[in-house]
Design a protein around this motif. Sequence first.
Motif, PDB file in Angstrom:
ATOM      1  N   LEU A 113      35.821  28.649  60.095  1.00 23.33           N
ATOM      2  CA  LEU A 113      34.651  28.191  59.750  1.00 23.33           C
ATOM      3  C   LEU A 113      33.682  27.201  59.108  1.00 23.33           C
ATOM      4  O   LEU A 113      34.504  26.739  58.216  1.00 23.33           O
ATOM      5  CB  LEU A 113      33.281  29.208  59.373  1.00 23.33           C
ATOM      6  CG  LEU A 113      33.609  30.490  60.250  1.00 23.33           C
ATOM      7  CD1 LEU A 113      32.756  32.241  60.091  1.00 23.33           C
ATOM      8  CD2 LEU A 113      34.101  30.690  62.011  1.00 23.33           C
ATOM      9  N   ALA A 114      32.541  26.309  59.629  1.00 20.05           N
ATOM     10  CA  ALA A 114      31.803  25.249  59.201  1.00 20.05           C
ATOM     11  C   ALA A 114      30.496  25.336  59.263  1.00 20.05           C
ATOM     12  O   ALA A 114      30.032  26.140  60.193  1.00 20.05           O
ATOM     13  CB  ALA A 114      32.372  23.886  59.909  1.00 20.05           C
ATOM     14  N   VAL A 115      29.749  25.278  58.318  1.00 20.00           N
ATOM     15  CA  VAL A 115      27.666  25.230  58.393  1.00 20.00           C
ATOM     16  C   VAL A 115      27.559  24.587  57.870  1.00 20.00           C
ATOM     17  O   VAL A 115      28.050  23.516  57.300  1.00 20.00           O
ATOM     18  CB  VAL A 115      27.947  26.597  57.280  1.00 20.00           C
ATOM     19  CG1 VAL A 115      26.286  27.011  57.333  1.00 20.00           C
ATOM     20  CG2 VAL A 115      28.284  28.051  56.858  1.00 20.00           C
ATOM     21  N   VAL A 116      26.695  23.909  58.668  1.00 20.70           N
ATOM     22  CA  VAL A 116      25.729  22.616  58.574  1.00 20.70           C
ATOM     23  C   VAL A 116      24.501  23.202  57.662  1.00 20.70           C
ATOM     24  O   VAL A 116      23.779  24.078  57.984  1.00 20.70           O
ATOM     25  CB  VAL A 116      25.303  22.614  59.726  1.00 20.70           C
ATOM     26  CG1 VAL A 116      24.642  20.830  59.210  1.00 20.70           C
ATOM     27  CG2 VAL A 116      26.613  21.803  60.860  1.00 20.70           C
ATOM     28  N   VAL A 117      24.621  22.909  56.032  1.00 20.57           N
ATOM     29  CA  VAL A 117      23.328  23.278  55.025  1.00 20.57           C
ATOM     30  C   VAL A 117      22.638  22.375  55.931  1.00 20.57           C
ATOM     31  O   VAL A 117      21.762  21.123  56.243  1.00 20.57           O
ATOM     32  CB  VAL A 117      23.749  22.727  53.755  1.00 20.57           C
ATOM     33  CG1 VAL A 117      22.847  23.199  52.921  1.00 20.57           C
ATOM     34  CG2 VAL A 117      25.448  23.659  54.024  1.00 20.57           C
ATOM     35  N   PRO A 118      20.952  23.243  56.108  1.00 17.23           N
ATOM     36  CA  PRO A 118      20.037  22.246  56.577  1.00 17.23           C
ATOM     37  C   PRO A 118      19.640  21.878  55.183  1.00 17.23           C
ATOM     38  O   PRO A 118      20.055  22.175  54.070  1.00 17.23           O
ATOM     39  CB  PRO A 118      19.169  23.958  56.831  1.00 17.23           C
ATOM     40  CG  PRO A 118      19.586  24.855  56.695  1.00 17.23           C
ATOM     41  CD  PRO A 118      20.983  24.400  56.595  1.00 17.23           C
ATOM     42  N   GLU A 119      18.360  20.746  55.653  1.00 19.90           N
ATOM     43  CA  GLU A 119      17.526  19.970  54.808  1.00 19.90           C
ATOM     44  C   GLU A 119      17.070  21.410  53.450  1.00 19.90           C
ATOM     45  O   GLU A 119      16.556  22.112  54.108  1.00 19.90           O
ATOM     46  CB  GLU A 119      16.244  19.448  55.450  1.00 19.90           C
ATOM     47  CG  GLU A 119      16.678  18.531  56.175  1.00 19.90           C
ATOM     48  CD  GLU A 119      16.912  17.401  55.638  1.00 19.90           C
ATOM     49  OE1 GLU A 119      16.231  16.630  54.847  1.00 19.90           O
ATOM     50  OE2 GLU A 119      17.939  16.896  55.398  1.00 19.90           O
ATOM     51  N   GLY A 120      16.796  20.486  52.623  1.00 18.30           N
ATOM     52  CA  GLY A 120      16.293  21.537  51.387  1.00 18.30           C
ATOM     53  C   GLY A 120      16.620  21.777  50.019  1.00 18.30           C
ATOM     54  O   GLY A 120      16.070  22.394  49.503  1.00 18.30           O
ATOM     55  N   GLY A 121      17.599  20.602  49.519  1.00 23.72           N
ATOM     56  CA  GLY A 121      18.131  21.066  48.723  1.00 23.72           C
ATOM     57  C   GLY A 121      18.587  21.806  48.120  1.00 23.72           C
ATOM     58  O   GLY A 121      19.107  22.745  48.984  1.00 23.72           O
ATOM     59  N   ALA A 122      18.806  22.374  46.884  1.00 24.59           N
ATOM     60  CA  ALA A 122      19.906  22.991  46.084  1.00 24.59           C
ATOM     61  C   ALA A 122      19.909  24.215  46.582  1.00 24.59           C
ATOM     62  O   ALA A 122      20.681  25.056  47.136  1.00 24.59           O
ATOM     63  CB  ALA A 122      19.987  22.823  44.360  1.00 24.59           C
ATOM     64  N   ALA A 123      17.786  25.555  46.335  1.00 26.72           N
ATOM     65  CA  ALA A 123      18.108  26.420  46.851  1.00 26.72           C
ATOM     66  C   ALA A 123      18.555  26.536  48.328  1.00 26.72           C
ATOM     67  O   ALA A 123      19.244  27.941  47.857  1.00 26.72           O
ATOM     68  CB  ALA A 123      16.689  26.285  46.708  1.00 26.72           C
ATOM     69  N   VAL A 124      18.523  25.931  49.173  1.00 27.56           N
ATOM     70  CA  VAL A 124      19.289  25.852  50.261  1.00 27.56           C
ATOM     71  C   VAL A 124      20.462  25.643  50.386  1.00 27.56           C
ATOM     72  O   VAL A 124      20.905  27.463  50.902  1.00 27.56           O
ATOM     73  CB  VAL A 124      18.274  25.607  51.308  1.00 27.56           C
ATOM     74  CG1 VAL A 124      19.155  25.005  52.853  1.00 27.56           C
ATOM     75  CG2 VAL A 124      16.630  25.358  52.026  1.00 27.56           C
ATOM     76  N   ALA A 125      20.860  25.361  50.418  1.00 33.53           N
ATOM     77  CA  ALA A 125      22.784  25.317  49.555  1.00 33.53           C
ATOM     78  C   ALA A 125      23.208  26.342  49.361  1.00 33.53           C
ATOM     79  O   ALA A 125      23.849  27.114  49.865  1.00 33.53           O
ATOM     80  CB  ALA A 125      23.016  23.385  48.693  1.00 33.53           C
ATOM     81  N   GLN A 126      22.276  26.799  47.901  1.00 33.66           N
ATOM     82  CA  GLN A 126      23.179  27.920  47.384  1.00 33.66           C
ATOM     83  C   GLN A 126      23.056  29.472  48.479  1.00 33.66           C
ATOM     84  O   GLN A 126      23.551  29.574  48.144  1.00 33.66           O
ATOM     85  CB  GLN A 126      22.483  28.263  46.206  1.00 33.66           C
ATOM     86  CG  GLN A 126      22.866  30.011  45.471  1.00 33.66           C
ATOM     87  CD  GLN A 126      22.096  29.908  43.624  1.00 33.66           C
ATOM     88  OE1 GLN A 126      21.414  29.010  43.571  1.00 33.66           O
ATOM     89  NE2 GLN A 126      21.627  30.994  43.679  1.00 33.66           N
TER      90      GLN A 126
END
Length: 485
Positions: free
Chosen positions: A108-121
Amino acid sequence: MELKLVQAPFETVEADALIAVAPEGSAQAPAAGLEDVDRACGGWIAEIHATGEFRGKAYDAAVLHRPAGIAARRLIVAGAGKTANAAEIRRAVGAAIRAAKRIGAAKLAVVVPEGGAAVAQAVAEGVVLGDWDSDRYKTGNDRHPIESCAILASGDVAAAIERGRIVAESQNFARDLQNEPPNVLGPLALAERARAMAAEQGLECEILDQDQMRQLGMGSLLAVAQGSVQPPALIVLRYKPAGGGAGDHLGLVGKGVTFDTGGISIKPSDNMDKMKYDMSGAAAMIGAMRAIAQLKPAIAVTAFAPTVENMPGGKAQRPGDIVTSLSGKTVEVLNTDAEGRMILNDAITYAKRLGCTHLVDAATLTGAIVVALGHHYTGVFSNNGAFQDKFLASAARQGEKMWPMPLDDEFKDQIKTPFADVANVGGRAGGSITAALFLREFAEDTPWIHLDIAGTASYDDGRPFAAKGAAGVAVRSLVDLALNW
Ligand code: BES
Ligand code: MN
Ligand code: ZN
């Protein structure tokens, strides 16, 4: 599962499925954020939005096969609802991962939405938590674990993704402990699991046995244990920051009843199997320590997990017994099913003696908290408003729903008894409050938080983002509390 940060355009990434998160749009138009993905797949997202088939409602997922313009074999769009904050993105990604598992997509692959470190985590956590299942004891070959997941993000988010992986894997570690059947995981087995984890992660581990507890005078904990042929244990896990830490010392106390029959005040047989989860507080603390060992907060943290089996054996305690706790306070046992507070009070006293300046306990303590808050909120009690606020901020950041409950002296009359210092039950009214008040008698002036997780420790029916079974609740909030001390 292999989790890796990939900094490449999403169109070019090969995968069985590419996951993109969609906030909920209006009837008129999709919400902003997925324009690039929509363009790459020829306007498919706008189209299913216009027909009303998919509008980004929380935990909905839509699957497109062979999307033209995208290298992945499928596109999964995961609804994150109107809120679409980090907490909802974590759940949306979890739901998409579970949808991918159902169709056998393994890479799988996931596109991380905008939002910086908290969203990436949150995305990394959603992937790891969504992949977890309760199928350890299934022997067939219908298991579909995710093999790998590429996290597609730009910017400086590698550390956040690594943090998310560690915290979520530790939450899953707690869930595995919770799920173990009570014939496999008794008190000594739980202690051995904690010991093995500590050795792996470089934590100090000490396990007090029955004789040591007798010598110390833990009469309240031992009274619960005496009904079972399985001896009790008090698991102690220590983390010390480099340089020793700056004075504060956080103590994490977790209820570890590996099976709660109720004892002589025996429970009805319906749903008694769920009482294997009565060690979820201990599992949360052990899981949190696993993450703390790797993420190395600046504060000293020690976990205490008193663990027993509550059985109605021939040596079991009786209603009417009076026992002397480690604190010296006497307890009248009016109901042997109120065993959690009896093992926790000795562990709380012991934690204070070992120098903890702040305490958090987690316990599947009362059925009453399920009546009050249902299965979606953990009840939070505290003798210190500032400490409680700090913890609630951690819980909010980590997307764990928790709600403050009152701790009022006016309830204290309910746990008064003419025969001892305190009674172990206070009647039906405000049952989770009188249980918390009982514990406060032992925390005394030490800043202390009590989490009643009886309603949130497991998902009886599963959720779109989580398998049926253990939830691993409180791990993320506790780790956040230590890291943001
Ligand atoms: N482990 C139970 C609480 C519980 C109930 C957890 C339901 C999860 C789901 C606890 O030990 C218990 O039995 N509490 C009693 C207290 C009562 C005797 C005052 C209860 O809630 O009924
Ligand atoms: Mn009980
Ligand atoms: Zn219990």
